[in-house]
Design an enzyme around this catalytic site. Structure first.
Site, PDB file in Angstrom:
ATOM      1  N   SER A 406       0.830  -1.217   0.000  1.00  0.00           N
ATOM      2  CA  SER A 406       0.000   0.000   0.000  1.00  0.00           C
ATOM      3  C   SER A 406       0.852   1.249   0.000  1.00  0.00           C
ATOM      4  O   SER A 406       0.466   2.270  -0.557  1.00  0.00           O
ATOM      5  CB  SER A 406      -0.877   0.053   1.246  1.00  0.00           C
ATOM      6  N   HIS A 427      -1.404  -2.613  -7.181  1.00  0.00           N
ATOM      7  CA  HIS A 427      -2.079  -2.241  -5.946  1.00  0.00           C
ATOM      8  C   HIS A 427      -3.581  -2.398  -6.109  1.00  0.00           C
ATOM      9  O   HIS A 427      -4.240  -1.585  -6.751  1.00  0.00           O
ATOM     10  CB  HIS A 427      -1.709  -0.803  -5.559  1.00  0.00           C
ATOM     11  N   ASN A 477      -3.888   6.483  -2.116  1.00  0.00           N
ATOM     12  CA  ASN A 477      -3.694   6.558  -0.669  1.00  0.00           C
ATOM     13  C   ASN A 477      -2.941   7.821  -0.256  1.00  0.00           C
ATOM     14  O   ASN A 477      -3.101   8.315   0.856  1.00  0.00           O
ATOM     15  CB  ASN A 477      -2.951   5.310  -0.165  1.00  0.00           C
TER      16      ASN A 477
HETATM   17  P1  NAI Z   1      -3.261  -9.882   6.029  1.00  0.00           P
HETATM   18  O1  NAI Z   1      -2.578  -9.788   7.333  1.00  0.00           O
HETATM   19  O2  NAI Z   1      -4.728 -10.106   5.982  1.00  0.00           O
HETATM   20  O3  NAI Z   1      -2.614 -11.058   5.171  1.00  0.00           O
HETATM   21  C1  NAI Z   1      -1.235 -11.262   5.042  1.00  0.00           C
HETATM   22  C2  NAI Z   1      -1.036 -12.742   4.761  1.00  0.00           C
HETATM   23  O4  NAI Z   1       0.305 -12.939   4.361  1.00  0.00           O
HETATM   24  C3  NAI Z   1      -1.264 -13.619   5.981  1.00  0.00           C
HETATM   25  O5  NAI Z   1      -2.198 -14.629   5.633  1.00  0.00           O
HETATM   26  C4  NAI Z   1       0.106 -14.207   6.277  1.00  0.00           C
HETATM   27  O6  NAI Z   1       0.009 -15.550   6.744  1.00  0.00           O
HETATM   28  C5  NAI Z   1       0.773 -14.141   4.916  1.00  0.00           C
HETATM   29  N1  NAI Z   1       2.223 -14.047   4.978  1.00  0.00           N
HETATM   30  C6  NAI Z   1       2.955 -13.203   5.735  1.00  0.00           C
HETATM   31  N2  NAI Z   1       4.270 -13.398   5.478  1.00  0.00           N
HETATM   32  C7  NAI Z   1       4.355 -14.352   4.540  1.00  0.00           C
HETATM   33  C8  NAI Z   1       5.425 -14.990   3.861  1.00  0.00           C
HETATM   34  N3  NAI Z   1       6.678 -14.656   4.137  1.00  0.00           N
HETATM   35  N4  NAI Z   1       5.141 -15.951   2.958  1.00  0.00           N
HETATM   36  C9  NAI Z   1       3.874 -16.288   2.698  1.00  0.00           C
HETATM   37  N5  NAI Z   1       2.820 -15.726   3.311  1.00  0.00           N
HETATM   38  C10 NAI Z   1       3.052 -14.773   4.220  1.00  0.00           C
HETATM   39  O7  NAI Z   1      -2.849  -8.578   5.236  1.00  0.00           O
HETATM   40  P2  NAI Z   1      -3.603  -7.876   4.012  1.00  0.00           P
HETATM   41  O8  NAI Z   1      -4.561  -6.881   4.532  1.00  0.00           O
HETATM   42  O9  NAI Z   1      -4.077  -8.921   3.080  1.00  0.00           O
HETATM   43  O10 NAI Z   1      -2.417  -7.047   3.340  1.00  0.00           O
HETATM   44  C11 NAI Z   1      -1.443  -7.670   2.528  1.00  0.00           C
HETATM   45  C12 NAI Z   1      -0.717  -6.620   1.727  1.00  0.00           C
HETATM   46  O11 NAI Z   1      -1.665  -5.931   0.929  1.00  0.00           O
HETATM   47  C13 NAI Z   1      -0.023  -5.553   2.540  1.00  0.00           C
HETATM   48  O12 NAI Z   1       1.138  -5.168   1.863  1.00  0.00           O
HETATM   49  C14 NAI Z   1      -1.040  -4.423   2.565  1.00  0.00           C
HETATM   50  O13 NAI Z   1      -0.448  -3.173   2.749  1.00  0.00           O
HETATM   51  C15 NAI Z   1      -1.596  -4.541   1.174  1.00  0.00           C
HETATM   52  N6  NAI Z   1      -2.930  -3.971   0.981  1.00  0.00           N
HETATM   53  C16 NAI Z   1      -3.894  -4.108   1.929  1.00  0.00           C
HETATM   54  C17 NAI Z   1      -5.151  -3.563   1.728  1.00  0.00           C
HETATM   55  C18 NAI Z   1      -6.239  -3.754   2.731  1.00  0.00           C
HETATM   56  O14 NAI Z   1      -7.248  -3.041   2.637  1.00  0.00           O
HETATM   57  N7  NAI Z   1      -6.118  -4.668   3.668  1.00  0.00           N
HETATM   58  C19 NAI Z   1      -5.473  -2.794   0.495  1.00  0.00           C
HETATM   59  C20 NAI Z   1      -4.398  -2.788  -0.470  1.00  0.00           C
HETATM   60  C21 NAI Z   1      -3.171  -3.328  -0.201  1.00  0.00           C
END
Ligand code: NAI
Ligand code: 3HC
Length: 697
Positions: A406, A427, A477
């Site tokens: 993000s 993104h 953002n």
């Molecule tokens: P989340 O915490 O829901 O999911 C992250 C997932 O990645 C978890 O299931 C975790 O087990 C997995 N993970 C972490 N390290 C890992 C690794 N080394 N190898 C494999 N899997 C791994 O987070 P979310 O919200 O899905 O965010 C993910 C990315 O997307 C971040 O960079 C965030 O900034 C970005 N993002 C989030 C948005 C949102 O509204 N939540 C919108 C746009 C982008």
């Protein structure tokens, strides 16, 4: 002889074939060609006329590029009346999309046949106008008022079988439009079918139009055209005769034609088509895409995987452990079940996706053959770099390596591996299988064909893709951070979150900023604030603590049932949380701030001005290539009211000089926050608009 309407005689049937690619829009040449064709058919003694479109569609509507320019004869309403009044039997054969003026031409014909895949509709309200060539008068005579109001006020496309059952079509037949049209016209002539003019049909039965008007106005969140369309349909029922109803339609049409909403909506129509046309991608071929990898199956990874699977791509999803992988699979399965419930996916296809097209993995080797990988792991630079190092080691040559970060610096991620030119930001917005926006974030080294592949993926997934440059928050953002800060400042100065949310939803936003925070999760903003404070914030930044206090008490918004609002189980809309105002009052007292009264108008003005100013910086710095890229980002990712066309179109419509004057006035109280964007100053000095910049690029 018209170039765009080909005239041909097949025995006693005159055939008028439209050839005005790409969509046979009813521009002045087409209108002249149709008029000339009808006149010639009559003069030559033909008995019937067939009208159809060559290429991909019947007429898709009036030529929108003519709007706002001086009208040229024949006008579409007069042409429709002329077609309808012809003593010959006039038949139209529809395929593709018969929309707006296209359907109005068809409705002025005496009979209508279509191929089963054809769609019809009167989508004018989506352009800020109403049907202006008799559509609001003829359609209700054919279908009755309720069905016509549904079509006209929503602008929805109706498939041929439904249109047949509504009575808009007389016949639906598989085949080539010309062939089925000719056969139908022949059959009608052989059966001595009568001329059948819709204008001669009795006026439809009225309904409670005031109630319909109020309901449509409310649903449109301030959009005028659907409500005005109700009044035009009312005239079909209540006017003295067909001509009087048509005159009323014309009057309402012309009023809307001069409105800002019409300008905003038409800007949105062309902007969303221009956004993926980048000069740098001319002639650049995207890399092939068959199978993609997704790393991390949390909120975003599961959504992205769902979107890809629904678009027919195979997906390998990599998680940290088998348990996490199964949890990701459950999220995807839940998303897919939602698609089944909404009728977007059959249950067979749902099962096939989960059994055959989604592969779960915990080992990076599973990604060695994928064409593109999207990383959606935790928002932490060290973790992202570890992931990219592994990808660098295992992925095949030419694989596109994308991050869904993000805010993090994609140049830093790209610079940490050996193949920086393959790295791009993709993104997505949450929920990623629903939200239409995709920012394609281009880093310093990203190869053009990698950018093109990002756009190709976006198209495949049905997204609206916008090119963005690297900065904190990219286009969307980054601008959000600024207008959100403006809302926080207004709270410190005396407005309540609830007044702000209401003022902005009244303005037309889908949600106010505080309700949005509750939806996204207050912990996200909390983490950002902590990160910024830890990095050492400029002392002139106005900070506040009330939102931190909510988070410290474990209130993260909708997901915990409590944030700015209280949420009953299963309810999406909340009631104000009584704990919030005392926290705000304590914050104001601690900062020695005496609250003052804000009008809703001032709230909107400040919020919009903060948005415009930051957007102008984003364009000025080249993060967004054109103002329209910002507009499309805000429209598709941030619930911006479409009828304003986007924040920079709003600024153009409201006058850039006034926007700049406000910024200068407000900077007397907060010179740090209200620093005018150099591009805005330049445009005002030169007397130019953001739209002028759109036209240059
Ligand atoms: P989340 O915490 O829901 O999911 C992250 C997932 O990645 C978890 O299931 C975790 O087990 C997995 N993970 C972490 N390290 C890992 C690794 N080394 N190898 C494999 N899997 C791994 O987070 P979310 O919200 O899905 O965010 C993910 C990315 O997307 C971040 O960079 C965030 O900034 C970005 N993002 C989030 C948005 C949102 O509204 N939540 C919108 C746009 C982008
Ligand atoms: N006038 C002028 N240009 C039009 C147009 C129109 N009505 N409709 C589409 N175009 C152009 C697009 O801008 C695009 O141009 P580009 O290639 O230079 O970008 C090109 O035609 C192809 O359009 P799309 O990329 O949108 O093609 P799709 O296949 O995805 O969609 C469509 C086709 C469904 C017809 C879609 O273009 C569409 O919805 N068009 C608008 C239809 C409409 O709103 N009609 C009503 C017009 S108002 C009216 O008729 C008033 C009357 O009541 C008096």
């Amino acid at each position: 002889m018209s170039q765009v309407i080909r005239y041909e005689r097949i025995d006693d049937i005159a055939v008028l074939a439209a050839q005005n690619p790409p969509v046979n829009a009813l521009g002045v040449d087409v209108r002249r060609g149709l008029l000339a064709g009808i006149e010639r058919a009559e003069a030559e003694g033909a008995r019937a006329v067939l009208i159809y479109g060559e290429g991909r569609t019947f007429f898709a509507g009036a030529d929108i590029r003519e709007f706002g320019k001086p009208p040229q004869d024949p006008w579409l309403p007069a042409l429709c009346d002329r077609i309808e009044a012809s003593p010959l039997l006039v038949v139209s054969a529809l395929h593709g999309t018969a929309l707006g003026g296209g359907l109005e031409v068809a409705l002025s014909c005496h009979y209508r046949i279509a191929v089963p895949s054809a769609k019809i509709g009167l989508p004018e309200v989506n352009l800020g106008i109403i049907p202006g060539a008799g559509g609001t008068q003829r359609l209700p005579r054919v279908t009755g008022v309720e069905a016509a109001l549904d079509m006209i006020t929503t602008g929805r496309h109706v498939r041929a079988p439904e249109a047949l059952s509504m009575g808009v079509l007389d016949c639906v037949k598989e085949g080539d439009p010309r062939e089925i049209g000719l056969a139908y016209a022949r059959e009608l002539l052989d059966n001595n079918a009568p001329r059948r003019a819709v204008c001669d049909m009795p006026a439809p039965a009225p309904i409670d139009f005031d109630a319909a008007y109020d309901a449509v106005l409310k649903k449109g969140r301030g959009q005028l055209s659907p409500a005005v369309a109700v009044r035009a349909v009312q005239a079909a029922c209540e006017a003295d005769d067909f001509a009087a109803g048509q005159a009323r339609e014309r009057e309402l049409f012309m009023e809307l034609m001069t409105s800002d909403q019409r300008k905003g909506l038409i800007h949105a129509f062309f902007a969303e088509r221009a956004v993926s046309k980048l000069p740098e991608l001319q002639g650049v071929e995207p890399r092939p895409l068959h199978q993609i990898g997704v790393i991390g199956g949390g909120t975003m990874g599961a959504g992205i995987a769902t979107a890809a699977l629904l678009a027919g791509l195979d997906v390998v999803l990599l998680e940290m452990s088998p348990e996490a992988a199964h949890a990701a699979r459950d999220r995807i399965a839940a998303n897919l079940s939602g698609a089944v419930k909404r009728g977007k996916l059959s249950s067979d296809a749902h099962d096939d996706i989960l059994q055959n097209r989604l592969t779960l993995a915990t080992d990076y080797d599973a990604l060695s053959h994928v064409d593109l990988v999207i990383e959606a792991v935790f928002e932490d630079m060290a973790v992202k770099k570890q992931v990219f190092a592994r990808l660098d080691a295992v992925c095949k040559d030419g694989a596109v390596l994308a991050t869904n970060t993000s805010y993090l610096d994609i140049n830093e991620i790209a610079g940490s591996i050996s193949r920086s030119s393959d790295v791009v930001g993709l993104h997505f917005f949450s929920p990623a299988h629903v939200m239409k926006l995709l920012e394609v974030v281009v880093a310093d080294q990203t190869a053009p064909e990698v950018v093109a592949t990002g756009f190709a993926l976006g198209k495949r997934l049905g997204k609206v893709s916008v090119r963005a440059g690297v900065c904190d928050g990219f286009i969307g953002n980054r601008i959000l951070s600024t207008y959100r800060a403006c809302a926080d400042h207004m709270v410190l100065d005396g407005a309540s979150p609830y007044q702000i949310d209401k003022a902005l939803t009244d303005f037309g936003f889908a949600m106010g900023p505080f309700a949005v925070s509750d939806l996204a999760g207050l912990d996200i903003g909390w983490a950002t604030r902590k990160r910024k404070r830890a990095a050492g914030q400029d002392p002139r930044v106005r900070d506040s603590s009330y939102a931190d206090k909510l988070c410290e008490a474990g209130h993260f918004g909708q997901k915990t049932g409590k944030g700015y609002y209280l949420y009953e189980k299963g309810q999406r809309a909340g009631l104000p949380n009584p704990e919030v105002m005392p926290l705000i009052e304590a914050d104001r007292a601690a900062q020695g701030l005496a609250p003052r009264v804000f009008t809703d108008e001032e709230i909107v003005r400040r919020y919009m001005t903060a948005m415009v100013n930051e957007a102008a910086k984003v364009v000025g710095e080249g993060i967004a290539r054109r103002p329209l890229d910002v507009d499309v980002t805000l429209l598709y990712g941030y619930g911006f009211p479409r009828y304003w066309g986007g924040p920079l179109k709003w600024a153009d419509l409201n006058g850039l000089a006034d926007v700049l004057t406000d910024i200068r006035n407000w900077s007397e109280d907060d010179a740090y926050f209200w620093q005018p964007a150099p591009l805005l100053e330049q445009l005002v000095a030169e007397g130019r608009s953001f739209d002028d910049l759109n036209k240059e690029n």
